[in-house]
Every structure is written in C-alpha cells, then in structure tokens.
Design an enzyme around this catalytic site. Structure first.
Site, PDB file in Angstrom:
ATOM      1  CB  THR A  11      -0.923  -0.001   1.215  1.00  0.00           C
ATOM      2  OG1 THR A  11      -0.148  -0.224   2.400  1.00  0.00           O
ATOM      3  CG2 THR A  11      -1.982  -1.090   1.095  1.00  0.00           C
ATOM      4  N   GLY A  18     -10.658   0.470  -3.361  1.00  0.00           N
ATOM      5  CA  GLY A  18     -11.683   0.118  -4.332  1.00  0.00           C
ATOM      6  C   GLY A  18     -12.478  -1.113  -3.989  1.00  0.00           C
ATOM      7  N   GLY A  69      -3.807  -5.360  11.015  1.00  0.00           N
ATOM      8  CA  GLY A  69      -2.811  -4.534  11.684  1.00  0.00           C
ATOM      9  C   GLY A  69      -3.369  -3.967  12.978  1.00  0.00           C
ATOM     10  CG  HIS A  98     -55.049 -11.495 -23.833  1.00  0.00           C
ATOM     11  ND1 HIS A  98     -55.983 -11.549 -22.836  1.00  0.00           N
ATOM     12  CD2 HIS A  98     -55.744 -11.303 -24.982  1.00  0.00           C
ATOM     13  CE1 HIS A  98     -57.193 -11.409 -23.344  1.00  0.00           C
ATOM     14  NE2 HIS A  98     -57.073 -11.263 -24.636  1.00  0.00           N
ATOM     15  CB  SER A 154     -58.157 -11.853 -31.868  1.00  0.00           C
ATOM     16  OG  SER A 154     -58.751 -11.478 -30.644  1.00  0.00           O
ATOM     17  NE  ARG A 189     -62.362 -13.177 -41.238  1.00  0.00           N
ATOM     18  CZ  ARG A 189     -62.999 -12.271 -40.489  1.00  0.00           C
ATOM     19  NH1 ARG A 189     -62.336 -11.572 -39.586  1.00  0.00           N
ATOM     20  NH2 ARG A 189     -64.291 -12.076 -40.640  1.00  0.00           N
TER      21      ARG A 189
END
EC number: 2.7.7.23
Length: 456
Positions: A82, A104, A140, A363, A405, A440
């Site tokens: 250090t 850190g 320490g 949905h 739908s 359709r």
C-alpha cells in the site's frame, strides 16, 4: 469546521486472485454497481478536488468501465504494498491539500463517516479510521501509549502481546499532502512481507510529535473489504438490508425485506406495496398507492399514482401515467409509455410505443414503434410489423379504434379514428376513419370431410 481542499487516492491495483475471475476485483458489482464506483461516488460527494485511481491488473477493463468518471489514472506496475501504491500517486499531491486514502474493494464506506474523519484530522497530523474486533486475527493492530496512537503493527510482524490488541487498522486515513509525501519517501520494506506499508507513516508522524486521531465508522460493514465472492455476497445482503430498513421506515410496505433488491435509487410516494422478489434498478420513481407484484423488475422508469403491476412483469425505461395496470408477465421495453388508465395484460410486449388513455392490450401482443390513441382495444395476438429486415417503421392508430384478434399491422401504416379491424386481418394500407378493414380469405366448408388416418 472549515476543511482544507482535499484529493482522494483509491487503491485498485490488486489482482483479486480469490475471486477466480478474469474481471478486475473492484469491477465486481454490489447493488448493481461496481465496487470501485461506490467509492468514487463517495469521494465525489465528499467534494474531492481530484480522484487518483491507482491501478495495475486489468487496466484496460477499468478504464473502459470508468470512462465517464473524471479520474487521474496512476499505474502501479508492481504490487509492492500500500505504501508503494501511494508513492506512485504522490507526485500528484499538492502540498496544501489533504489526501484521503480509500480502497476500491471497500464499497460501503459512507460519506458521513469520511466527513467525520476529515473533520477530526488534527493540523499537521493524521486522521485514522479504526475499529475494535472480537477476533482481530490478520489485521494490523493499533498501538498506543497513554491513550495516544503511536503506530500500526501488521499481524505478521506483531508480537504475541501486540496480537492481543483488539483495535485494528481499516487502512483508511487522511493527512496533509506535503506531510504525506515526506513520510512516503521514508518508507522501507524491512518487514516480513518485504513490502512498503502505508501504515508505517503513523510511527513516522508520532516520531515527529504529530497527533494521530482515531475515528470509528458508524457501522462495521463500512470498512469490510472484499477478497472473494462469499464476502461480496455477504456485503450485498448487508447493503440490501439497510436499504430495505430505510424504505420501511419511510412508509414503503415491503412484504419480505429479505427478498427485495434495490440496485439504484427509489423515489416514492405514500402507501406503496411491494411484494417479494422485486428488483429495482437504476433511477425509479413510484407515485402514491402503487402496487408491485412478486417477481417484477423495474428499471429507470416512472410509475404514476394508483398503478398496479402484476407479478413477473419487466418495466425498463418506461413511463406510466396514473391508474395504469400491467401484467402479469408483461414486458415494457425502452420508450414504452402508458397514458392514464391504460392496460397492458399478460404476454404483451411494448417498445417505443405509446398507449393512449383508457386503451387496452389484453394479451399476446407486440406493439413496437407505435402511437396508439385513446380508448383503443387491441385484440389478442396483434402484432405491429415494424421491421423490414433493414429499417424500422411506425404504426399510428387513432382514438376509439377496435383491433380484432390475430391482426398484423405492416408498418408504415395509419389507422384512422373510430376504425374497426376485423379479426385475422393483415393491414398493409392506411385505414380511413370509421371504416372496417378486413382481409380474410372467404371461408369454405366441405361437408362430410374425413380426416386422414395413419397407415398401418
């Protein structure tokens, strides 16, 4: 008290061998943010004039991850302790500023504790952060004479008598820049590890007759370091427990505080109810009376008053006005916006789309790059076909539209106000106001039809 200008040194050069990871240790996350980022944020909040980051292992990864931070990068090519790390940063210290040393991999250090340490630093002396442990093995020890701090002895260098001392060094300290540089120049590696210890400056200061003042953190977790994933996971739970406690005391109802994760910031109104296993990420705002079901993930979003989010819903970078309902199993991706009273049901996905007031997509629907008006009904299985393989295109649906739908809207396309789209229709051209669109094929019927049978 009036503080001197201050810069911060963050030590982040370690390899993190015990993490068993290719990622630098300090980049492992706690509460959704790199450990070192927690420390950088604390330094900035404390008002640091400069933040010096001492790095070694994984420098390129660190620089990429922290590119948005205003850091002075200091290379420690060899990890020789250090003290050696601080010596690399010393040329950047101004004589008339204080130098605060942080780590850190000690992510939970608080600004409040650091400010108390800064305030306690005596003129010409050192402010030292210490704690007392029932089992100080490996740390320490703080040595004292007549109550005054005289030095720090590392565990490997300590005598049997010194190892009985329970007050230990956390490694966090603050001193004047000129003093720090002078003491760093005097360090030697004459110890069991053959390293340069920053802790030796305590004895040097004492020999000069300088005062060393010890300050204790508010919580032990503030100074706990991380060397392995087990320690990181434990600190994660400590942090989450603290955040949950704050929210509960502020009036947020967490059904099980142990099963709630906050990985960012949460602003909230009154009477919030949050069920189990909910994750909050980034910056989230909840209005009054919001209810969030189990298993939801909310990220960087604003949720208005009286909204209800049903279980297992994901909301990211979205905005919900008041009284919206979504889920269960819904997904709001970035750019999703719901106006007042809108409803998104199960297995509905929205991305860069706005759903108007009172409109519903109940949905099994995908709404991408779409602008949908008020009081619109989106039938099950509706898809906005927004991508042609190269570019994205927009779908616009006016107010009061009914979409049957299993409808596909091939963008770019506009559906006028009050129009009706028959079920099973593929819309490829614009639909006028109050019109019926149907594409359709005519239904045919074969009487007496016999199904095929398997060959024996």
């Amino acid at each position: 008290m009036l503080n001197n200008a201050m810069s911060v040194v963050i030590l982040a050069a370690g390899k993190g061998t015990r993490m068993y990871s290719d990622l630098p240790k300090v980049l492992h996350t706690l509460a959704g943010k790199a450990m070192v980022q927690h420390v950088i944020d604390a330094a900035n909040e404390l008002g640091a004039a400069h933040v010096h980051l001492v790095y070694g292992h994984g420098g390129d990864l660190l620089k990429q991850a922290l590119k948005d931070d205003n850091l002075n990068w200091v290379l420690q090519a060899e990890q020789l302790g250090t003290g050696h790390a601080m010596q690399q940063a010393a040329p950047f210290f101004a004589d008339d500023e204080d130098i605060l040393m942080l780590y850190g991999d000690v992510p939970l250090i608080s600004v409040e504790t650091l400010q108390r340490l800064r305030d306690a630093k005596p003129q010409g002396g050192i402010g030292l952060l210490t704690v007392k442990l029932d089992d100080p093995t490996g740390y320490g020890r703080i040595t004292r004479e007549n109550g005054k701090v005289t030095g720090i002895v590392e565990h490997k260098d300590a005598t049997d008598e010194q190892r009985q001392i329970q007050e230990i060094n956390t490694g966090i300290l603050i001193a004047n820049g000129a003093d720090m540089k002078r003491w760093l120049a005097k360090l030697t590696n004459n110890n069991a590890q053959g390293e340069y210890y920053i802790t030796d400056i305590i004895a040097l200061a004492y020999q000069e007759g300088r005062e060393i003042v010890a300050v204790h953190p508010q919580r032990l977790s503030e100074v706990e370091g991380v060397n392995n994933r087990l320690q990181l996971s434990r600190l994660e739970r400590v942090y989450q427990s603290e955040q949950a406690e704050k929210l509960l005391l502020a009036g947020v109802m967490l059904r099980d505080p142990a099963r709630f994760d906050l990985r960012g910031t949460l602003a909230h109104g009154r009477d919030i109810e949050i069920d189990t296993n909910v994750i909050i990420e980034g910056n989230v705002t909840l209005g009054h009376r919001v209810k969030i079901g189990t298993g939801c993930v909310i990220k960087n979003s604003v949720i208005g008053d009286d909204c209800e989010i049903s279980p297992y819903t994901i909301v990211e970078d979205a905005n919900l006005a008041a009284a919206c309902t979504i889920g269960p199993f819904a997904r709001l991706r970035p750019g999703a916006e719901l106006l007042e009273g809108a409803h998104v049901g199960n297995f509905v996905e929205m991305k860069k789309a706005r759903l108007g007031k009172g409109s519903k997509a109940g949905h099994l629907t995908y709404l991408g790059d779409a602008e949908i008006g008020d009081n619109v009904n989106i039938g099950a299985g509706t898809i906005t076909c927004n991508y042609d393989g190269a570019n994205k295109f927009k779908t616009i649906i006016g107010d009061d539209v009914f979409v049957g739908s299993d409808t596909q809207l091939v963008a770019p396309v506009t559906v006028g106000k009050g129009a009706t789209i028959a079920a099973g229709t593929t819309v490829t051209r614009n639909v006028g106001e109050n019109a019926l669109a149907i594409s359709r094929v005519p239904q045919t019927q074969k009487e007496g039809w016999r199904r095929p049978v398997k060959k024996k």
